[in-house]
Design a protein around this motif. Structure first.
Motif, short mmCIF file in Angstrom:
data_model
loop_
_atom_site.label_atom_id
_atom_site.label_comp_id
_atom_site.label_asym_id
_atom_site.label_seq_id
_atom_site.Cartn_x
_atom_site.Cartn_y
_atom_site.Cartn_z
N ILE A 46 42.80 39.31 51.69
CA ILE A 46 42.15 38.24 51.07
C ILE A 46 43.28 37.18 51.39
CG2 ILE A 46 41.35 36.91 48.83
CD1 ILE A 46 40.62 39.98 47.98
N SER A 49 46.32 36.11 48.61
CA SER A 49 46.51 37.15 47.74
C SER A 49 46.88 38.20 47.97
CB SER A 49 45.40 36.96 46.87
OG SER A 49 44.24 37.46 47.72
N ARG A 51 45.95 42.22 47.34
CA ARG A 51 45.17 43.02 46.34
C ARG A 51 45.97 44.33 45.96
NH1 ARG A 51 39.47 45.00 48.68
NH2 ARG A 51 38.83 46.38 46.93
N THR A 54 43.76 49.80 47.17
CA THR A 54 42.24 49.85 47.23
C THR A 54 41.85 50.89 46.80
OG1 THR A 54 42.25 50.59 49.67
CG2 THR A 54 42.24 48.15 49.18
N ASN A 57 39.92 51.07 43.67
CA ASN A 57 38.32 50.18 43.70
C ASN A 57 38.16 49.01 42.80
OD1 ASN A 57 36.05 50.35 45.02
ND2 ASN A 57 34.99 51.56 43.52
N THR A 58 39.01 48.49 42.64
CA THR A 58 38.99 47.13 42.02
C THR A 58 39.33 45.79 42.62
OG1 THR A 58 41.36 47.12 41.10
CG2 THR A 58 39.83 48.31 39.81
N GLU A 59 39.06 44.77 41.93
CA GLU A 59 39.40 43.38 42.72
C GLU A 59 40.81 42.73 42.17
OE1 GLU A 59 37.87 41.90 45.49
OE2 GLU A 59 36.65 43.84 45.40
N ASN A 60 41.44 43.80 41.58
CA ASN A 60 42.68 43.26 41.17
C ASN A 60 43.70 42.76 42.24
OD1 ASN A 60 42.02 43.88 38.80
ND2 ASN A 60 43.10 45.76 38.37
N THR A 61 44.29 41.45 41.93
CA THR A 61 45.39 41.15 42.79
C THR A 61 46.72 40.78 41.89
OG1 THR A 61 44.64 38.96 42.33
CG2 THR A 61 43.83 40.03 44.18
N ASN A 75 42.40 40.90 37.53
CA ASN A 75 41.34 40.25 38.36
C ASN A 75 41.50 38.52 38.12
OD1 ASN A 75 38.24 39.16 38.33
ND2 ASN A 75 38.23 40.97 39.44
#
Length: 98
Positions: A46, A49, A51, A54, A57-61, A75
């Motif tokens: 992304i 950013s 991340r 993986t 399995n989250t969208e945490n950055t 997030n």
């Protein structure tokens, strides 16, 4: 299609890797031995950013604290809506060092 891989973020002076976990919606970042464990890999797929692993399995950055020098993985949408943390705290730009 562009392919991105995960990388460890390693301190050159301390030979330790940036590590996080996925225990809450805001997770601390810390330095630990570079053993390839879960939470030590970062994805730059992304733009601007980093991340977190993986496998979570989250969208945490990765982000900085708006009030201190601490780093977290969280997030950006949740941070903004729930905690009023600016999205810009999640932005990172690559710089080459020699």
């Amino acid at each position: 299609m562009t392919s991105y891989t995960q990388h460890q973020l390693k301190s050159r002076t301390r030979d330790l890797c940036l590590t996080t976990d996925n225990h809450t919606d805001r997770n601390a970042g810390w330095l630990s031995a570079c053993v390839g464990r879960l939470g030590q890999h970062w994805d730059n797929g992304i733009p601007d950013s980093l991340r977190s692993d993986t496998f979570f399995n989250t969208e945490n950055t990765l982000r900085v604290s708006p009030t201190s020098t601490a780093v977290y993985s969280s997030n950006s949408a949740t941070d903004y809506v729930t905690y009023d943390i600016p999205n810009k705290t999640h932005f990172w730009w690559a710089t080459a060092h020699s």
